[in-house]
Motif scaffolding. Structure first.
Motif, PDB file in Angstrom:
ATOM      1  N   ASP A 174       6.876  10.216  -6.738  1.00 11.58           N
ATOM      2  CA  ASP A 174       5.532  10.793  -6.797  1.00 11.58           C
ATOM      3  C   ASP A 174       5.653  12.306  -7.018  1.00 11.58           C
ATOM      4  O   ASP A 174       6.526  12.948  -6.418  1.00 11.58           O
ATOM      5  CB  ASP A 174       4.784  10.522  -5.497  1.00 11.58           C
ATOM      6  CG  ASP A 174       3.327  10.918  -5.592  1.00 11.58           C
ATOM      7  OD1 ASP A 174       2.554  10.134  -6.161  1.00 11.58           O
ATOM      8  OD2 ASP A 174       2.987  12.019  -5.124  1.00 11.58           O
ATOM      9  N   GLU A 196       6.371  14.725  -4.207  1.00  5.20           N
ATOM     10  CA  GLU A 196       7.701  14.823  -3.578  1.00  5.20           C
ATOM     11  C   GLU A 196       8.493  15.918  -4.301  1.00  5.20           C
ATOM     12  O   GLU A 196       9.521  15.681  -4.925  1.00  5.20           O
ATOM     13  CB  GLU A 196       8.435  13.472  -3.666  1.00  5.20           C
ATOM     14  CG  GLU A 196       7.782  12.350  -2.893  1.00  5.20           C
ATOM     15  CD  GLU A 196       7.998  12.482  -1.381  1.00  5.20           C
ATOM     16  OE1 GLU A 196       8.677  13.432  -0.940  1.00  5.20           O
ATOM     17  OE2 GLU A 196       7.497  11.603  -0.642  1.00  5.20           O
ATOM     18  N   LYS A 240       7.179   8.841  -1.114  1.00  2.68           N
ATOM     19  CA  LYS A 240       6.181   8.314  -2.040  1.00  2.68           C
ATOM     20  C   LYS A 240       6.810   8.189  -3.428  1.00  2.68           C
ATOM     21  O   LYS A 240       7.348   9.173  -3.959  1.00  2.68           O
ATOM     22  CB  LYS A 240       4.977   9.247  -2.086  1.00  2.68           C
ATOM     23  CG  LYS A 240       4.328   9.463  -0.718  1.00  2.68           C
ATOM     24  CD  LYS A 240       3.174  10.430  -0.768  1.00  2.68           C
ATOM     25  CE  LYS A 240       3.622  11.862  -1.042  1.00  2.68           C
ATOM     26  NZ  LYS A 240       4.486  12.419   0.018  1.00  2.68           N
ATOM     27  N   SER A 241       6.744   6.986  -3.986  1.00  2.14           N
ATOM     28  CA  SER A 241       7.300   6.774  -5.317  1.00  2.14           C
ATOM     29  C   SER A 241       6.805   5.440  -5.854  1.00  2.14           C
ATOM     30  O   SER A 241       6.151   4.679  -5.139  1.00  2.14           O
ATOM     31  CB  SER A 241       8.841   6.756  -5.267  1.00  2.14           C
ATOM     32  OG  SER A 241       9.315   5.493  -4.821  1.00  2.14           O
ATOM     33  N   CYS A 256      10.179   3.091   3.461  1.00  3.20           N
ATOM     34  CA  CYS A 256       8.832   3.551   3.112  1.00  3.20           C
ATOM     35  C   CYS A 256       8.572   4.964   3.642  1.00  3.20           C
ATOM     36  O   CYS A 256       7.478   5.289   4.125  1.00  3.20           O
ATOM     37  CB  CYS A 256       7.779   2.573   3.653  1.00  3.20           C
ATOM     38  SG  CYS A 256       6.159   2.750   2.859  1.00  3.20           S
TER      39      CYS A 256
END
Length: 264
Positions: free
Chosen positions: A160, A163, A231-232, A228
């Motif tokens: 994301d 990040e 974010k990706s 988790c």
């Protein structure tokens, strides 16, 4: 043909058939819902290489070399077919016939290069025409350094954008490996004069340091994705996939180092 031929063949088939199987999954996930024919083809290749992987895992070093030779021919045929499929998909993407799909052209090209490499390795094993050590060192490093450079680019683009630190780290790895690729190509163009033990030893040492750093980065990213914690849109299996390929490259570097220094 000998036990060494059997062991080497099974090692290559076990590793790369799993890679081909996973490529099929990643490509399928990137197709649109309406791309039913492409999805069906990807599913077919997944099943094909899953079966090949299972057969290879059921064999051992005591297998008859001629049986393994015939097996290699079967696998070669399957790899040729998935290579052609990947090149077809690449052509569709580059001709804008899959708008909205999520497979990067470079990723599809990347997977086709790995299929081509696997196919060539099977041919080399079956004919007994492996490269001499100096050529093998340069050729394998040119191939794998580019693979590692691609991985860094994929990670950077699939994280994301928020990040920021991880994206920057991925970009730095991409730039580092781009430089290593060009250094390897320079060494390649200077051969045979460049193929001295000191130069090749330094070449391996330098590449090992960078590959170890990238491997560790991939491992951290994989663990964070599985937990988790970042974010990706990176599939956890893809994170593990690129980590295993870095581990494979390090194993190859170590094997070359041992052969070059006479420790093997």
């Amino acid at each position: 043909m000998s036990t060494a031929f059997v062991v080497r063949s099974l090692d290559e088939v076990r590793f790369w058939s799993r890679i081909m199987k996973e490529h099929s999954l990643f490509l399928r996930l990137g197709f649109r819902a309406e791309d039913k024919q492409l999805i069906n083809e990807a599913n077919h290749f997944y099943s094909t290489f899953e079966a090949i992987e299972s057969r290879a895992n059921g064999m051992n070093a005591g297998a008859d070399p001629q049986t393994i030779q015939r097996f290699n021919v079967e696998v070669h045929s399957a790899v040729t077919q998935i290579w052609a499929f990947k090149r077809k998909v690449l052509g569709l993407i580059l001709h804008c016939q899959l708008p909205g799909a999520n497979n990067y052209p470079l990723l599809v090209d990347h997977t086709s290069r790995e299929a081509f490499y696997f196919r060539n390795r099977l041919e080399e094993l079956n004919t007994g025409r492996l490269d001499p050590l100096p050529d093998a060192i340069i050729n394998e490093n040119v191939f794998f350094l580019r693979i590692m450079a691609d991985h860094a680019k994929f990670i950077g683009h699939l994280l994301d954008p928020s990040e920021r630190k991880l994206v920057d780290q991925a970009r730095e790895f991409s730039e580092d490996f781009d430089k290593l690729v060009f250094q390897a190509i320079d060494l390649e163009s200077m051969r045979p004069q460049s193929q001295t033990p000191p130069l090749l030893d330094q070449f391996l040492d330098q590449n090992r340091v960078s590959v170890q750093s990238l491997r560790d980065f991939k491992k951290t990213a994989r663990d964070l994705i599985e937990a988790c914690r970042i974010k990706s849109i990176i599939h956890p299996l893809l994170a593990d996939h690129v980590y295993r390929e870095a581990e494979r490259f390090l194993h190859i570097i170590d094997r070359f180092e041992a052969a070059l220094t006479g420790k093997e």
